[in-house]
Design an enzyme around this catalytic site. Structure first.
Site, short mmCIF file in Angstrom:
data_model
loop_
_atom_site.label_atom_id
_atom_site.label_comp_id
_atom_site.label_asym_id
_atom_site.label_seq_id
_atom_site.Cartn_x
_atom_site.Cartn_y
_atom_site.Cartn_z
N ARG A 237 -32.85 -6.26 23.55
CA ARG A 237 -34.21 -6.81 23.57
C ARG A 237 -34.71 -6.81 25.02
O ARG A 237 -33.96 -7.17 25.95
CB ARG A 237 -34.24 -8.25 23.05
CG ARG A 237 -34.05 -8.37 21.53
CD ARG A 237 -35.21 -7.74 20.76
NE ARG A 237 -35.09 -7.88 19.32
CZ ARG A 237 -34.59 -6.96 18.50
NH1 ARG A 237 -34.13 -5.80 18.98
NH2 ARG A 237 -34.54 -7.17 17.21
N GLU A 266 -43.93 -4.79 23.70
CA GLU A 266 -43.86 -3.54 22.92
C GLU A 266 -45.07 -3.43 22.01
O GLU A 266 -45.44 -4.44 21.39
CB GLU A 266 -42.57 -3.51 22.10
CG GLU A 266 -41.34 -3.43 22.99
CD GLU A 266 -40.02 -3.42 22.22
OE1 GLU A 266 -40.05 -3.37 20.97
OE2 GLU A 266 -38.98 -3.46 22.87
N HIS A 285 -38.31 1.93 21.31
CA HIS A 285 -37.52 1.03 20.45
C HIS A 285 -37.07 1.77 19.18
O HIS A 285 -37.48 1.45 18.07
CB HIS A 285 -38.33 -0.22 20.08
CG HIS A 285 -37.46 -1.35 19.57
ND1 HIS A 285 -37.75 -2.67 19.72
CD2 HIS A 285 -36.27 -1.34 18.88
CE1 HIS A 285 -36.81 -3.42 19.16
NE2 HIS A 285 -35.89 -2.63 18.65
#
Ligand code: DGY
Length: 336
Positions: A237, A266, A285
């Site tokens: 993360r 994000e 991601h």
């Protein structure tokens, strides 16, 4: 009577059909400002909620007085306040296991591409700028035989360590709250303090969950403890790294580079200074983003919701203790 369930993600047709067979399903592709009131209205009679990639805070929970189970299509559950869900008697289910190997592949992709400058050099070739044999200014650094330091030796950390040790002959160090016996006996992994891992590893890989105690764990001071030739990898993360401080450290040349699949915000804003740094490999991601694994995650999340709404939280439940609070909240559903 079938339980009412709200879905807030687009999922494959076969898994949608399973949800529709088991529940009275209200579908949304995502939760946005535009559909928020509609989602709130659907939650009013919901016993179950399933989806991913959106924070589920008190406003949504308050709108769902009968909610008994949430199934997140992810292993990470930082979009939720677990104590708050437990207090409300809502069980939270997640998808560990099915994405372990794929996420470890992504982390290894970051290690290899960062070390060998593969993205930077592939772009040079595509621009038509490969005009002579590549010289020293474009050389990378070896991965094989180098020391890997893994922050977080859970399932994914172990899968990274396995690739590193068995595939690339890399000595493995790790920082973890407890000993990982399997990593120590099968991979000769050495448990160490955070400072020792930072000081000795050539690749420092963050594979920790985001928790209050891991938020901003790695900042300028920690990066300064790394070897100047080392590379920092983050596959868990973004908020575990203090991103402005990482940017400053990279601009100051404190370490060789970084490979990042996750970011503080994000999608990563196009204005992020990270994008101007040639020694940064940035992925959107994609830890678990393969056809096979994303499908397996959805199937697992559907299984989890069906089980949880039938009162079975023996597998993949983050907070089985929430069931004890069901009577207290009156948040009970007898269906299925
Ligand atoms: C996970 O499953 O937590 C992945 O990071 C996708 O969010």
């Amino acid at each position: 009577m079938k339980p009412n369930v709200v879905l807030y993600k687009t999922i494959p047709a076969d898994q949608l059909a399973r949800l529709q067979a088991a529940f009275n399903l209200t579908r949304f592709d995502s939760i946005t400002d535009a559909n928020r009131q509609e989602v709130i209205a659907a939650l009013r009679h919901a016993q179950g909620l399933i989806g991913a990639s959106h924070p589920i805070g008190n406003e949504l929970l308050d709108a769902a007085p009968g909610l008994r189970a949430i199934s997140t299509i992810s292993v990470g559950y930082d979009q939720f306040s677990v104590p708050e869900l437990t207090r409300r008697g809502i069980t939270l289910m997640h998808t560990p296991g099915v994405l372990t190997e794929t996420t470890a592949d992504t982390i290894f992709t970051l290690i290899l591409t960062s070390a060998r400058r593969a993205v930077e050099l592939a772009e040079l070739v595509k621009r038509g700028e490969w005009r002579r044999s590549i010289g020293e200014e474009y050389y990378g650094t070896d991965v094989n035989g180098k020391t890997i330091g893994i922050l977080g030796m859970g399932r994914i950390g172990y899968a990274v360590a396995k690739r590193a040790h068995l595939g690339f002959g890399m000595p493995v160090m790790y920082y973890n709250d407890k000993v990982n016996e399997q990593a120590e006996s099968l991979l000769h992994a050495r448990r160490a303090t955070l400072d020792q891992v930072l000081a000795e590893a050539d690749f420092v890989c963050v594979v920790l969950p985001l928790l209050p105690e891991t938020e901003k764990l790695i900042g300028y001071a920690e990066i300064s403890k790394m070897k100047p030739g080392a590379i920092l990898i983050n596959g868990s993360r973004g908020k575990i790294i203090n991103e402005p401080e990482l940017i400053r450290a990279l601009q100051d040349g404190v370490i060789r580079g970084a490979g990042l699949d996750v970011f503080e915000q994000e999608p990563l804003p196009a204005t992020s200074p990270l994008l101007a740094l040639p020694n940064v490999v940035a992925l959107p991601h994609i830890g678990s983003a393969t056809h096979e694994t994303r499908h397996a995650m959805v199937a697992c999340a559907v299984d989890n919701l069906i089980a949880a709404l039938a009162g079975d939280v023996t597998q993949n439940c983050v907070n089985p203790g929430a069931l004890r609070n069901v009577a207290a909240t009156g948040n009970e559903f007898k269906g299925m």
